[in-house]
Design a protein around this motif. Structure first.
Motif, PDB file in Angstrom:
ATOM      1  N   UNK A  10       0.872  -1.168   0.000  1.00 26.25           N
ATOM      2  CA  UNK A  10       0.000   0.000   0.000  1.00 26.25           C
ATOM      3  C   UNK A  10       0.908   1.216   0.000  1.00 26.25           C
ATOM      4  N   UNK A  11       0.444   2.295  -0.572  1.00 27.34           N
ATOM      5  CA  UNK A  11       1.214   3.529  -0.525  1.00 27.34           C
ATOM      6  C   UNK A  11       1.416   4.053   0.887  1.00 27.34           C
ATOM      7  N   UNK A  12       0.692   3.470   1.852  1.00 33.10           N
ATOM      8  CA  UNK A  12       0.865   3.843   3.259  1.00 33.10           C
ATOM      9  C   UNK A  12       2.028   3.098   3.904  1.00 33.10           C
ATOM     10  N   UNK A  13       2.415   1.966   3.348  1.00 32.28           N
ATOM     11  CA  UNK A  13       3.526   1.203   3.904  1.00 32.28           C
ATOM     12  C   UNK A  13       4.802   2.023   3.838  1.00 32.28           C
ATOM     13  N   UNK A  14       5.440   2.197   4.984  1.00 28.58           N
ATOM     14  CA  UNK A  14       6.702   2.944   5.083  1.00 28.58           C
ATOM     15  C   UNK A  14       6.597   4.327   4.430  1.00 28.58           C
ATOM     16  N   UNK A  56       2.240  -1.538  -6.180  1.00 31.29           N
ATOM     17  CA  UNK A  56       1.782  -0.531  -5.230  1.00 31.29           C
ATOM     18  C   UNK A  56       0.318  -0.172  -5.469  1.00 31.29           C
ATOM     19  N   UNK A  57      -0.491  -0.282  -4.412  1.00 35.25           N
ATOM     20  CA  UNK A  57      -1.862   0.223  -4.496  1.00 35.25           C
ATOM     21  C   UNK A  57      -1.823   1.720  -4.172  1.00 35.25           C
ATOM     22  N   UNK A  72      -6.900   8.464  -0.924  1.00 34.24           N
ATOM     23  CA  UNK A  72      -7.056   7.764  -2.189  1.00 34.24           C
ATOM     24  C   UNK A  72      -6.386   8.620  -3.259  1.00 34.24           C
ATOM     25  N   UNK A  73      -5.505   8.020  -4.031  1.00 35.98           N
ATOM     26  CA  UNK A  73      -4.780   8.747  -5.077  1.00 35.98           C
ATOM     27  C   UNK A  73      -5.152   8.174  -6.436  1.00 35.98           C
ATOM     28  N   UNK A  74      -5.124   8.999  -7.446  1.00 35.76           N
ATOM     29  CA  UNK A  74      -5.320   8.522  -8.805  1.00 35.76           C
ATOM     30  C   UNK A  74      -4.172   7.564  -9.139  1.00 35.76           C
ATOM     31  N   UNK A  75      -4.503   6.367  -9.632  1.00 37.36           N
ATOM     32  CA  UNK A  75      -3.491   5.344  -9.907  1.00 37.36           C
ATOM     33  C   UNK A  75      -2.489   5.798 -10.970  1.00 37.36           C
ATOM     34  N   UNK A  76      -2.966   6.512 -11.991  1.00 39.43           N
ATOM     35  CA  UNK A  76      -2.049   6.990 -13.024  1.00 39.43           C
ATOM     36  C   UNK A  76      -1.079   8.024 -12.465  1.00 39.43           C
ATOM     37  N   UNK A  82       5.835   7.639  -9.145  1.00 34.50           N
ATOM     38  CA  UNK A  82       6.803   6.611  -8.742  1.00 34.50           C
ATOM     39  C   UNK A  82       7.851   6.432  -9.830  1.00 34.50           C
ATOM     40  N   UNK A  83       7.412   6.293 -11.081  1.00 37.04           N
ATOM     41  CA  UNK A  83       8.349   6.113 -12.195  1.00 37.04           C
ATOM     42  C   UNK A  83       9.299   7.303 -12.297  1.00 37.04           C
ATOM     43  N   UNK A  84       8.748   8.509 -12.149  1.00 33.39           N
ATOM     44  CA  UNK A  84       9.582   9.708 -12.232  1.00 33.39           C
ATOM     45  C   UNK A  84      10.618   9.778 -11.130  1.00 33.39           C
ATOM     46  N   UNK A  85      10.187   9.498  -9.913  1.00 28.34           N
ATOM     47  CA  UNK A  85      11.116   9.557  -8.774  1.00 28.34           C
ATOM     48  C   UNK A  85      12.202   8.491  -8.895  1.00 28.34           C
TER      49      UNK A  85
END
Length: 181
Positions: A10-14, A56-57, A72-76, A82-85
């Motif tokens: 989940x995007x909340x993990x860590x 990642x959800x 809640x975040x837009x998945x795109x 994430x890809x950019x970072x």
């Protein structure tokens, strides 16, 4: 089994996806909808170094005093950020149409960020495609080399675009649109 190892997160993990509350264009509170402001790439890099693919959800966590708030975040948006970072070589966005289309509904196989901006301005790109190309261009501006908007209805669409196109990494040219600098 194809031999890969993946782990669901989940995007909340860590604090993987760190978010701020998102308001709509009129300043109206959308509830627990968040905008990704930062990504904990250390966690992702560690997993990738171990040969583990993170899945990642798009549920993020608040920042500072809102750290206990789930967003809640837009998945795109999450995928692009994430890809950019990570400075990924490519990011793929699946859709249910051929890709970015011109006014005659023909596939535009390759676009630059400037092309995208011009096509939005002249209303060639409209509706739900605007956010998708915006997230793609955001990812490129963060360092991704190419963003694919790929027709998920095509059998093996992801493989065709990831493996197609040879050394330049521009995909097969048949399964959607690639956006680059």
């Amino acid at each position: 089994s194809a031999g890969g190892t993946a782990v669901g997160l989940s995007g909340r993990d860590a604090n993987l996806l760190q978010c701020e509350k998102l308001l709509n264009k009129d300043g109206i509170d959308l509830g627990n909808v968040g905008e990704v402001k930062a990504v904990n790439i250390d966690l992702l890099d560690d997993l990738l170094d171990l040969g583990i693919t993170p899945v990642v959800s798009p549920i993020g966590t608040g920042i500072d005093e809102e750290k206990d708030v789930a967003y809640n975040c837009n998945a795109d948006v999450a995928a692009g950020r994430i890809a950019g970072e990570l400075k990924a070589s490519r990011v793929l966005f699946l859709t249910d149409i051929a890709g970015v289309l011109d006014k005659e509904m023909k596939l535009l196989k390759e676009l630059s960020i400037q092309d995208v901006n011009d096509l939005i301005e002249d209303e060639t790109i409209t509706g739900g495609m605007i956010p998708k190309v915006t997230y793609a261009t955001d990812a490129i501006q963060l360092g991704v080399k190419g963003a694919f908007i790929t027709d998920g209805r095509v059998p093996h669409a992801v493989l065709n675009e990831v493996l197609g196109g040879g050394a330049d990494g521009k995909g097969s040219g048949e399964g959607g649109t690639i956006i680059t600098l």
